[in-house]
Write an enzyme that holds these catalytic residues in place. Structure first.
Site, PDB file in Angstrom:
ATOM      1  N   LYS A   1     -10.880  -3.301  -4.771  1.00  0.00           N
ATOM      2  CA  LYS A   1     -11.622  -2.050  -4.881  1.00  0.00           C
ATOM      3  C   LYS A   1     -10.827  -1.008  -5.652  1.00  0.00           C
ATOM      4  O   LYS A   1     -11.396  -0.093  -6.235  1.00  0.00           O
ATOM      5  CB  LYS A   1     -11.880  -1.467  -3.475  1.00  0.00           C
ATOM      6  CG  LYS A   1     -12.852  -2.235  -2.617  1.00  0.00           C
ATOM      7  CD  LYS A   1     -12.816  -1.701  -1.166  1.00  0.00           C
ATOM      8  CE  LYS A   1     -13.733  -2.485  -0.252  1.00  0.00           C
ATOM      9  NZ  LYS A   1     -13.499  -2.214   1.172  1.00  0.00           N
TER      10      LYS A   1
ATOM     11  N   LYS B   1       0.818  -1.220   0.000  1.00  0.00           N
ATOM     12  CA  LYS B   1       0.000   0.000   0.000  1.00  0.00           C
ATOM     13  C   LYS B   1       0.846   1.262   0.000  1.00  0.00           C
ATOM     14  O   LYS B   1       0.434   2.288  -0.532  1.00  0.00           O
ATOM     15  CB  LYS B   1      -0.952   0.017   1.205  1.00  0.00           C
ATOM     16  CG  LYS B   1      -2.123  -0.931   1.071  1.00  0.00           C
ATOM     17  CD  LYS B   1      -3.230  -0.540   2.047  1.00  0.00           C
ATOM     18  CE  LYS B   1      -4.427  -1.464   1.950  1.00  0.00           C
ATOM     19  NZ  LYS B   1      -5.454  -1.161   2.943  1.00  0.00           N
TER      20      LYS B   1
ATOM     21  N   LYS C   1      -5.236  -9.765  -7.509  1.00  0.00           N
ATOM     22  CA  LYS C   1      -6.385  -9.919  -6.629  1.00  0.00           C
ATOM     23  C   LYS C   1      -7.536  -9.030  -7.099  1.00  0.00           C
ATOM     24  O   LYS C   1      -7.294  -7.901  -7.544  1.00  0.00           O
ATOM     25  CB  LYS C   1      -5.938  -9.499  -5.227  1.00  0.00           C
ATOM     26  CG  LYS C   1      -6.778 -10.003  -4.102  1.00  0.00           C
ATOM     27  CD  LYS C   1      -6.198  -9.584  -2.759  1.00  0.00           C
ATOM     28  CE  LYS C   1      -6.158  -8.072  -2.589  1.00  0.00           C
ATOM     29  NZ  LYS C   1      -5.932  -7.626  -1.213  1.00  0.00           N
TER      30      LYS C   1
END
Ligand code: AMP
Ligand code: TRP
Length: 353
Positions: free
Chosen positions: A216, A129, A213
């Site tokens: 969102k 992230k 993956k």
């Protein structure tokens, strides 16, 4: 400098002997997708009759990256609506906003002083992230897994249903529980919670790239099925999902090196409550011209009613707020006494009066 590091429980130390309890959460940081449903929500629904469930909207975690304050409350209600629309019964499961039970944040501070920097440095999600911008990431993003441990242990949860991507955070939670128990001379005080990850929906991949993956944050909306997508959109995304020219294989071994096919077979299995082997027994040898429409029909049958029900709840925010406030009260009844006892173990001042 003492760090009280490795903390294997002393031999013969009593293990946690309290009741079973389930905790999990989902962040209000964007539209929910099929991965969230299969990795988390569907499991919550299956567990609600088995043990007390404390399921929150992880708004404290969401603000580790910037969230527009004007949207936060509505996004929180949207996750609650998804919980309810998926089949959680608010009379049985306790559903609440994480930030409304302030004990989570205080427990997280105590755990910040138990966890070691070396442990957090190994967390792969922070590396993913923060990417190239580590210095500009929030400190909260770095200690995110410590807050997650607090979310879990403040209820003395014994099991945590999550997707595969949360496995490392659950291992850290167990390390924190064990070190706290050791450091504060309280063997068996916190349970070492079990992750509930298994099943074909534990890691749903992008419909465009079987190695990424479903997420969102993927810029392509075609990569995911959102819980709020209508029936036509769901069908279209499945029809356009990446595959290869070969037919559906007949055996599990035949899925090797075909990640997109493996993913679609897994999604079918998770939605139909079947193993991949059972799906292959049904469709092996057939082309995607037959498999994709069957998958689209199944996905629409399972997901479109959830989307409709979400819209119904979202049109009645007062009702959702009422349920969230009641959930927060119920959650506090468990969290506050655990926080009090933890403060006592740490040795914080208490009035004698
Ligand atoms: P998040 O949206 O990051 O708060 O994730 C909420 C829950 O959904 C967590 O239990 C995740 O592990 C799970 N989850 C998120 N993405 C996926 C995915 N692609 N496949 C399976 N589970 C997922
Ligand atoms: N980190 C989890 C996710 O992104 C959300 C979460 C926060 C959570 N606290 C938790 C999950 C406690 C399980 C238990 O998916």
């Amino acid at each position: 400098m003492t760090d009280h590091t490795p903390a294997p429980a002393a031999d013969g130390a009593p293990a946690y002997a309290g009741p079973e309890l389930i905790v999990s959460g989902v962040q209000p940081s964007g539209a929910l997708h099929l991965g969230n449903y299969l990795g988390a929500l569907k499991k919550f629904v299956a567990l609600q009759d088995k043990a007390p469930c404390y399921l929150f909207v992880a708004d404290l975690h969401a603000i580790t990256v910037w969230q527009d304050p004007a949207l936060m409350a509505a996004q929180t209600r949207e996750i609650a609506a998804a919980y309810l629309a998926s089949g959680l019964n608010p009379d049985i499961a306790t559903i609440f906003p994480q930030s409304a039970v302030r004990a989570h944040a205080e427990m997280a501070w105590i755990f910040n002083c138990v966890a070691r920097v070396g442990w957090l440095d190994r967390m792969t999600q922070f590396k993913e992230k923060s990417g190239k911008h580590k210095e500009r990431s929030s400190v909260g993003l770095y200690t995110y897994p410590v807050l997650q441990a607090a979310d879990i242990l403040i209820y003395k949860a014994t099991a945590v249903p999550v997707g595969e991507d949360q496995k490392q955070h659950l291992e850290l939670t167990r390390d924190i529980a064990q070190k706290f128990n050791n450091d504060f001379g309280a063997p068996g005080y916190f349970p070492l919670p079990e992750p509930l990850i298994q099943g074909p929906g534990a890691r749903v991949m992008s419909l465009r790239d079987g190695k990424a993956k479903m997420s969102k944050s993927d810029p392509s909306d075609m990569s995911r099925i959102n819980l709020m997508d209508d029936a036509d959109t769901i069908s279209k995304k499945i029809r356009k999902a990446t595959t290869d020219p070969l037919p559906v294989p007949e055996t599990i071994e035949g899925l090797a090196d075909r990640p997109e096919v493996d993913n679609l077979v897994g999604i079918f299995g998770a939605l139909a409550d079947k193993t991949k082997a059972e799906v292959l027994a049904e469709f092996g040898g057939q082309g995607f011209g037959a498999f994709k429409p069957a998958l689209a029909d199944l996905a629409v049958a399972r997901l479109a009613p959830i989307g409709d029900e979400m819209r119904r709840y979202m049109s009645d925010p007062a009702e959702v707020d009422r349920l969230l406030a009641r959930g927060a009260e119920r959650a506090s009844l468990i969290a506050e006494p655990v926080l009090e006892e933890t403060r006592r173990l740490v040795g914080f001042w208490r009035s004698r009066g």
